[in-house]
Every structure is written in C-alpha cells, then in structure tokens.
Design a protein around this motif. Structure first.
Motif, short mmCIF file in Angstrom:
data_model
loop_
_atom_site.label_atom_id
_atom_site.label_comp_id
_atom_site.label_asym_id
_atom_site.label_seq_id
_atom_site.Cartn_x
_atom_site.Cartn_y
_atom_site.Cartn_z
N ALA A 154 0.84 -1.20 0.00
CA ALA A 154 0.00 0.00 0.00
C ALA A 154 0.87 1.25 0.00
CB ALA A 154 -0.93 -0.01 1.21
N ALA A 155 1.94 1.22 0.81
CA ALA A 155 2.85 2.37 0.84
C ALA A 155 3.54 2.54 -0.51
CB ALA A 155 3.87 2.20 1.95
N ALA A 156 3.94 1.42 -1.11
CA ALA A 156 4.58 1.48 -2.43
C ALA A 156 3.61 2.03 -3.47
CB ALA A 156 5.09 0.10 -2.84
N PHE A 157 2.35 1.60 -3.40
CA PHE A 157 1.36 2.10 -4.34
C PHE A 157 1.17 3.61 -4.21
CE2 PHE A 157 -3.06 3.22 -5.31
CZ PHE A 157 -3.09 2.84 -6.65
N VAL A 158 1.11 4.08 -2.97
CA VAL A 158 0.96 5.52 -2.74
C VAL A 158 2.16 6.27 -3.32
CG1 VAL A 158 0.89 7.28 -0.94
CG2 VAL A 158 -0.57 5.28 -0.77
N TRP A 159 3.36 5.75 -3.12
CA TRP A 159 4.56 6.40 -3.66
C TRP A 159 4.59 6.36 -5.18
CZ3 TRP A 159 7.83 9.80 -2.04
CH2 TRP A 159 7.97 9.99 -0.66
N VAL A 160 4.14 5.27 -5.78
CA VAL A 160 4.09 5.18 -7.24
C VAL A 160 3.13 6.23 -7.79
CG1 VAL A 160 3.32 3.70 -9.15
CG2 VAL A 160 4.84 2.79 -7.41
N VAL A 161 1.99 6.37 -7.14
CA VAL A 161 1.03 7.39 -7.59
C VAL A 161 1.65 8.79 -7.46
CG1 VAL A 161 -1.19 8.48 -7.05
CG2 VAL A 161 -1.00 5.98 -7.15
N LYS A 162 2.36 9.04 -6.37
CA LYS A 162 3.02 10.34 -6.20
C LYS A 162 4.05 10.58 -7.30
CE LYS A 162 3.00 10.73 -1.15
NZ LYS A 162 3.87 10.83 0.02
N LEU A 163 4.86 9.57 -7.59
CA LEU A 163 5.90 9.73 -8.62
C LEU A 163 5.31 9.91 -10.00
CD1 LEU A 163 8.59 7.19 -7.38
CD2 LEU A 163 8.67 9.68 -7.28
N ILE A 164 4.24 9.19 -10.30
CA ILE A 164 3.58 9.37 -11.60
C ILE A 164 3.01 10.77 -11.71
CG2 ILE A 164 1.57 8.65 -12.96
CD1 ILE A 164 2.17 5.78 -12.09
N THR A 165 2.38 11.23 -10.64
CA THR A 165 1.84 12.60 -10.65
C THR A 165 2.95 13.63 -10.83
OG1 THR A 165 0.08 11.88 -9.17
CG2 THR A 165 0.45 14.24 -9.33
N LEU A 166 4.06 13.44 -10.13
CA LEU A 166 5.20 14.34 -10.28
C LEU A 166 5.74 14.31 -11.70
CD1 LEU A 166 7.21 16.29 -8.92
CD2 LEU A 166 8.62 14.27 -8.44
N VAL A 216 4.09 13.57 -14.49
CA VAL A 216 3.14 14.26 -15.38
C VAL A 216 3.26 15.77 -15.21
CG1 VAL A 216 0.67 14.65 -15.79
CG2 VAL A 216 1.55 12.33 -15.56
N LEU A 217 3.39 16.24 -13.98
CA LEU A 217 3.54 17.68 -13.75
C LEU A 217 4.82 18.22 -14.37
CD1 LEU A 217 2.26 18.06 -10.10
CD2 LEU A 217 1.18 18.91 -12.18
N LEU A 218 5.92 17.48 -14.21
CA LEU A 218 7.19 17.92 -14.79
C LEU A 218 7.13 17.90 -16.31
CD1 LEU A 218 9.81 16.29 -12.42
CD2 LEU A 218 9.22 18.71 -12.62
N TYR A 219 6.52 16.89 -16.88
CA TYR A 219 6.38 16.78 -18.34
C TYR A 219 5.57 17.97 -18.88
CZ TYR A 219 5.09 14.79 -22.86
OH TYR A 219 4.90 14.58 -24.19
N THR A 220 4.45 18.25 -18.23
CA THR A 220 3.62 19.37 -18.65
C THR A 220 4.35 20.70 -18.48
OG1 THR A 220 1.69 18.11 -17.96
CG2 THR A 220 1.37 20.47 -18.31
N THR A 221 5.05 20.85 -17.38
CA THR A 221 5.80 22.08 -17.14
C THR A 221 6.90 22.27 -18.17
OG1 THR A 221 5.36 21.87 -14.78
CG2 THR A 221 7.14 23.34 -15.41
N PHE A 222 7.57 21.18 -18.55
CA PHE A 222 8.61 21.27 -19.56
C PHE A 222 8.05 21.80 -20.88
CE2 PHE A 222 10.50 19.19 -23.26
CZ PHE A 222 11.76 19.77 -23.23
N TRP A 223 6.94 21.23 -21.33
CA TRP A 223 6.39 21.67 -22.60
C TRP A 223 5.84 23.09 -22.53
CZ3 TRP A 223 8.01 19.71 -26.79
CH2 TRP A 223 8.40 18.39 -26.84
#
Length: 119
Positions: free
Chosen positions: A45-57, A59-66
């Motif tokens: 469960a903790a790993a899943f929460v961290w994976v979701v956080k990293l995916i969100t980060l 996506v945010l970095l990808y969008t910010t880059f463009w």
C-alpha cells in the motif's frame, strides 16, 4: 489599544497551506488503510501511494517542460518580430546638391527632377 491580535496575510496563507497539507495526508492515510483492509500488504500500500506520487510528479514535470518550451518559443518569436526590419522601403527623394547641381535626388544619387544643363 485593541487587545485582539491581528493575523497577517502571510500567516493566513501559511495556515491555509497547513490545512491543505493535513487534509492531503489524511486522504493518503485513508487510501493506504483502505488498501490494507482489502488485503494488500502495508508495504504494498505504501509502495502504491509512492508510485502514484511519482507518476503525478512526472506528469507535472512533463507538462511544465512543454509549457516552458512553448514560453521560450513565444518569447523568441516576439524578440525576432521586434528586431526584424519590416520597413524595407527606399528612402524618399530629397532636395540636395549633387553631381548634377542642386535638385531632387534619389537615395542612390540620381537626379530625377527635370533640369536644364545650362544652369
């Protein structure tokens, strides 16, 4: 003298950010506890929460880059548009003394007004 303490705008903003962070942490714990109640190990469960956080980060970095790249191109286009010389017009003829005497001359030195050679 007023006995009530005034709270500054910075303190209001800090408190609002703190409330938001606590709400996020409560939601994260709620999701983690829900996953554990469904039979997922707590480490999973903790790993899943961290994976979701990293995916969100990501996506945010990808969008910010463009968006930053788009901003750079817009600034570059505006700079190029400002520095281009759109007025490639030939200068107006002017009255001056030239090789054929005083008269109306073009920018490259040719006299264009009718004149008499005997002057």
């Amino acid at each position: 003298m007023n006995t009530t303490a005034r709270i500054s705008t910075a303190e209001h903003l800090g408190r609002a950010l703190g409330r938001g962070w606590r709400a996020y942490a409560r939601g994260e714990r709620r999701v983690s506890n829900w996953l554990v109640s469904k039979g997922v190990p707590s480490a999973g469960a903790a790993a899943f929460v961290w994976v979701v956080k990293l995916i969100t980060l990501g996506v945010l970095l990808y969008t910010t880059f463009w968006l930053a790249l788009l901003l750079v191109f817009v600034v570059l286009a505006a700079w190029m548009a400002r520095n281009t010389d759109l007025g490639d017009e030939v200068p107006e003829p002017e009255w001056r003394n030239g090789s054929a005497g005083f008269g109306l001359y073009t920018y490259d030195g040719f006299r264009i007004d009718p004149h008499v050679e005997d002057d």
